[in-house]
Design a protein around this motif. Structure first.
Motif, PDB file in Angstrom:
ATOM      1  N   PHE A  67       1.005  -1.046   0.231  1.00 50.71           N
ATOM      2  CA  PHE A  67       0.160   0.318  -0.048  1.00 50.71           C
ATOM      3  C   PHE A  67       0.961   1.451   0.166  1.00 50.71           C
ATOM      4  O   PHE A  67       0.803   2.261  -0.834  1.00 50.71           O
ATOM      5  N   SER A  82      -4.220   8.088  -1.480  1.00 51.88           N
ATOM      6  CA  SER A  82      -5.154   7.142  -0.666  1.00 51.88           C
ATOM      7  C   SER A  82      -4.745   5.541  -0.083  1.00 51.88           C
ATOM      8  O   SER A  82      -4.644   4.892   0.982  1.00 51.88           O
ATOM      9  N   TYR A 130      -3.443   3.922   3.839  1.00 51.55           N
ATOM     10  CA  TYR A 130      -3.958   3.055   3.624  1.00 51.55           C
ATOM     11  C   TYR A 130      -3.996   2.653   5.001  1.00 51.55           C
ATOM     12  O   TYR A 130      -3.362   1.687   5.614  1.00 51.55           O
ATOM     13  N   MET A 184      -3.459   1.385   9.171  1.00 50.29           N
ATOM     14  CA  MET A 184      -4.126   0.363   8.935  1.00 50.29           C
ATOM     15  C   MET A 184      -2.712  -0.898   9.130  1.00 50.29           C
ATOM     16  O   MET A 184      -3.168  -2.409   9.991  1.00 50.29           O
ATOM     17  N   ARG A 193      -5.334   9.580   5.864  1.00 48.03           N
ATOM     18  CA  ARG A 193      -5.218   8.930   7.409  1.00 48.03           C
ATOM     19  C   ARG A 193      -5.857   8.741   8.304  1.00 48.03           C
ATOM     20  O   ARG A 193      -6.075   8.305   8.564  1.00 48.03           O
ATOM     21  N   PHE A 245      -9.465   7.116   7.366  1.00 47.78           N
ATOM     22  CA  PHE A 245      -9.415   5.741   7.484  1.00 47.78           C
ATOM     23  C   PHE A 245      -8.665   5.651   8.911  1.00 47.78           C
ATOM     24  O   PHE A 245      -9.493   4.239   9.108  1.00 47.78           O
ATOM     25  N   PHE A 282      -9.582  -2.470   0.970  1.00 49.58           N
ATOM     26  CA  PHE A 282      -9.607  -0.963   0.160  1.00 49.58           C
ATOM     27  C   PHE A 282     -10.794  -0.365  -0.798  1.00 49.58           C
ATOM     28  O   PHE A 282     -11.506   0.742  -0.396  1.00 49.58           O
ATOM     29  N   ALA A 316     -13.102   0.414   2.209  1.00 47.08           N
ATOM     30  CA  ALA A 316     -12.837   2.371   2.502  1.00 47.08           C
ATOM     31  C   ALA A 316     -12.661   3.394   1.953  1.00 47.08           C
ATOM     32  O   ALA A 316     -13.137   4.371   2.734  1.00 47.08           O
TER      33      ALA A 316
END
Lengths: 304, 301
Positions: free
Chosen positions: A20, B106, B110, B114, B176, B179, B201, B205
């Motif tokens: 990510f 994004s 994430y 996470m 962030r 999220f 995601f 999300a």
């Protein structure tokens, strides 16, 4: 047994993180770390973009900028004056307007929209729009001044002595955004506090001074930092006002414009511009540090 | 606090007359600043109606001549002023930047919100502090790179390439924040249902955080539309011009070598009015989001 299972899970988490966020780490290396190092290296050379011979010159660029380059000094001083003066103007007007807009009177929505209008003029058009307004021959401002009996109205952006001031005045029209930030902060204040102050017989000014100001001081701090940095980095307005070269006679030459001219116009003196950029960065760091220190004196800590 | 509220409720002991005076003062100040705020737009509209002679030689409060339609016709037919082309060019840059940032920032945010990673918070702090570095400093090596590789003039690459590498750190920060508010139980439930991490995601999300994407769109529209630095640095060919180039065409129309030259303010004004149209439209359709976005992040100086 359980231990290794944990480790496996952790490693999987690491992998997901890289999937990510890896793009950000890559981007940061390419667009931040590399340029920082490269600029630092360039600043010790006399590199121009098309000349293949590059010499290492040590600290010569820095020394030249600090001791020998009148335009560097002038642009730095003008940038500081601009950042400070336009910062004060924007701060005062935006706070005043926010307080006005926060009053409970009719048609307040209309006023809010009107105050936002200067904001919707694109920044590349701002220069042209205000040049027209402030033009000594064809502009409205001097016309109004003459009505009020001003005999010798200023030449505004045409004359070197008043061009920087004109730019400061124009930039103070840019209150829209900061005004909204303050307004949001003001609307978060419990109205009961004012009622109590009124009952106790406090004047408008005293309730502003002892209720409003302390409560919005964190916002104030945030805005002062933003405005200072914005002012130092101001580019668009100065670029349009000064035809990209600080016209008339370098009086609107702000530092970003001078750096732009040095680095990106013939003969593209990247090395020297890099050294100036580093000096500029150090100055921003210093000023932000001063802001942080000063904030101890006016930011209330227990504001929730 | 409760006590204060109760105390404050019923009483208001300022005499009515005094309160009225107060309102008069407020209205006076409100109107005064409203006039100042309206002045630039007013004169812009007025000037766009004047004919060339009046606009470039006289200061008139009200137009003595009416040449609005002639001015519009002149501006739209002026050879260098290809407004459709410039607008489309600007939109191309805007879309490339907004999509790139929306997607990569994004994703990156994430990851930061996470998952665990060694020194994750330190890394994030370093990213945040890099926001202080002035663009001037970062711009030199990037310019050098673009010139050396010949990418400078190709498809606006210098203007949007960074957006595809999550370089807008502020956006990472904003995503962030959002999220982090997603309930962990929701994500666990999705995992139980066999969703992969990327599916979570994209299907959970992102739909939960649409407002941030609206923010990206508004910010990037304004940012791209207003940007003068990028075009001044990277755009040389007329066919590549953006809206930011559109006004100086008329400002410099009669420019010769000498320092004083005639500026056709009527054409400049028409071009300025055309240029501010898209922002007016965006503003009037999305006034609430627009103001919230602006206040939230303090865009544009």
């Amino acid at each position: 047994m359980k231990h290794s299972k944990f480790r496996k899970m952790f490693r999987q988490e690491y992998r997901f993180f890289l999937i990510f966020s890896g793009i950000a780490l890559l981007g940061f290396s390419l667009f931040y770390i590399y340029p920082i190092i490269r600029t630092l290296m360039l600043s010790f050379t006399n590199k121009t973009i098309f000349d293949p011979t590059v010499e290492y010159v040590g600290l010569e660029n820095y020394i030249y900028a600090l001791t020998n380059d009148p335009l560097f000094h002038q642009s730095m001083i003008q940038s500081l004056i601009f950042a400070f003066a336009s910062g004060v103007m924007v701060l005062v007007t935006s706070l005043l307007l926010a307080v006005l807009l926060n009053s409970k009177v009719k048609f307040i929505g209309i006023f809010r929209t009107i105050y936002f209008i200067p904001f919707i003029i694109p920044s590349f058009a701002v220069g042209a729009v205000y040049k027209n307004l402030f033009n000594p021959n064809t502009g409205l401002i001097n016309q109004i001044l003459e009505w009020f009996g001003v005999v010798d109205p200023p030449l505004w952006y045409i004359a070197p002595s008043s061009a920087l001031i004109t730019m400061i005045v124009i930039s103070s029209f840019g209150f829209g955004v900061k005004m909204l930030v303050f307004l949001a902060a003001l609307q978060g204040i419990d109205p009961a506090l004012y009622e109590v102050a009124q009952m106790e017989g406090a004047s408008k000014w005293r309730s502003f001074r002892f209720i409003t100001l302390p409560l919005i001081s964190p916002m104030l701090f945030f805005n002062i930092i933003l405005i200072t940095i914005d002012g130092l980095k101001a580019f668009s307005l100065a670029f349009v006002m000064g035809n990209g070269q600080g016209w008339p006679s370098n009086s609107t030459l702000l530092f970003p414009i001078y750096m732009f001219m040095t680095a990106f116009n013939m003969p593209f003196r990247l090395g020297y511009a890099a050294a100036m950029a580093w000096l500029f960065f150090l100055m921003i760091l210093g000023l932000t540090g001063v802001n942080f220190l000063a904030s101890r004196f006016y930011v209330e800590k227990d504001v929730t | 606090m409760e006590l204060i509220k109760r105390l404050a409720k019923p009483v208001s002991n300022i005499p009515k007359k005094k309160r009225k005076q107060h309102h008069a003062m407020t209205y006076f100040l409100l109107s005064f600043f409203a006039l100042i705020a309206l002045l630039p737009l007013y004169y812009l509209v007025i000037t766009s109606m004047k004919d060339l002679n009046e606009a470039s030689t006289m200061a008139t409060m009200w137009p003595q001549s009416f040449a609005l339609f002639d001015n519009i016709r002149f501006v739209l037919n002026y050879p260098d002023y290809n407004v459709v082309r410039m607008f489309i060019n600007t939109m191309i840059v805007f879309v490339l930047k907004a999509v790139g940032t929306g997607l990569t920032c994004s994703l990156a945010a994430y990851g930061f919100a996470m998952y665990k990673f060694p020194f994750k918070n330190t890394i994030f702090f370093i990213l945040l502090s890099a926001m202080m570095i002035p663009g001037e400093l970062l711009g030199i090596p990037i310019f050098e790179f673009m010139v050396n590789t010949g990418l400078k003039e190709i498809a606006y690459i210098p203007l949007w390439i960074g957006a595809w590498f999550a370089t807008d750190i502020f956006m990472i920060f904003l995503f962030r924040q959002f999220f982090q508010t997603i309930p962990k139980s929701l994500i666990e439930a999705a995992r139980m249902d066999g969703y992969s991490e990327l599916q979570i995601f994209f299907k959970i999300a992102i739909p939960l955080n649409k407002p941030v994407f609206v923010t990206v769109i508004i910010l990037y529209f304004i940012g791209t539309y207003n940007d003068l630095y990028g075009p001044a640095l990277y755009i040389t060919q007329k066919s590549d011009w953006l809206m930011a180039n559109s006004i100086s065409i008329f400002e410099n129309m009669y420019r010769s070598g000498s320092s004083s030259y005639l500026v056709p303010w009527n054409y400049v004004s028409v071009a300025s009015l055309i240029a501010l149209m898209p922002e007016v439209l965006l503003f009037s359709f999305m006034q609430k989001q627009f103001m919230e976005t602006a206040a939230g992040v303090g865009i544009k100086g």
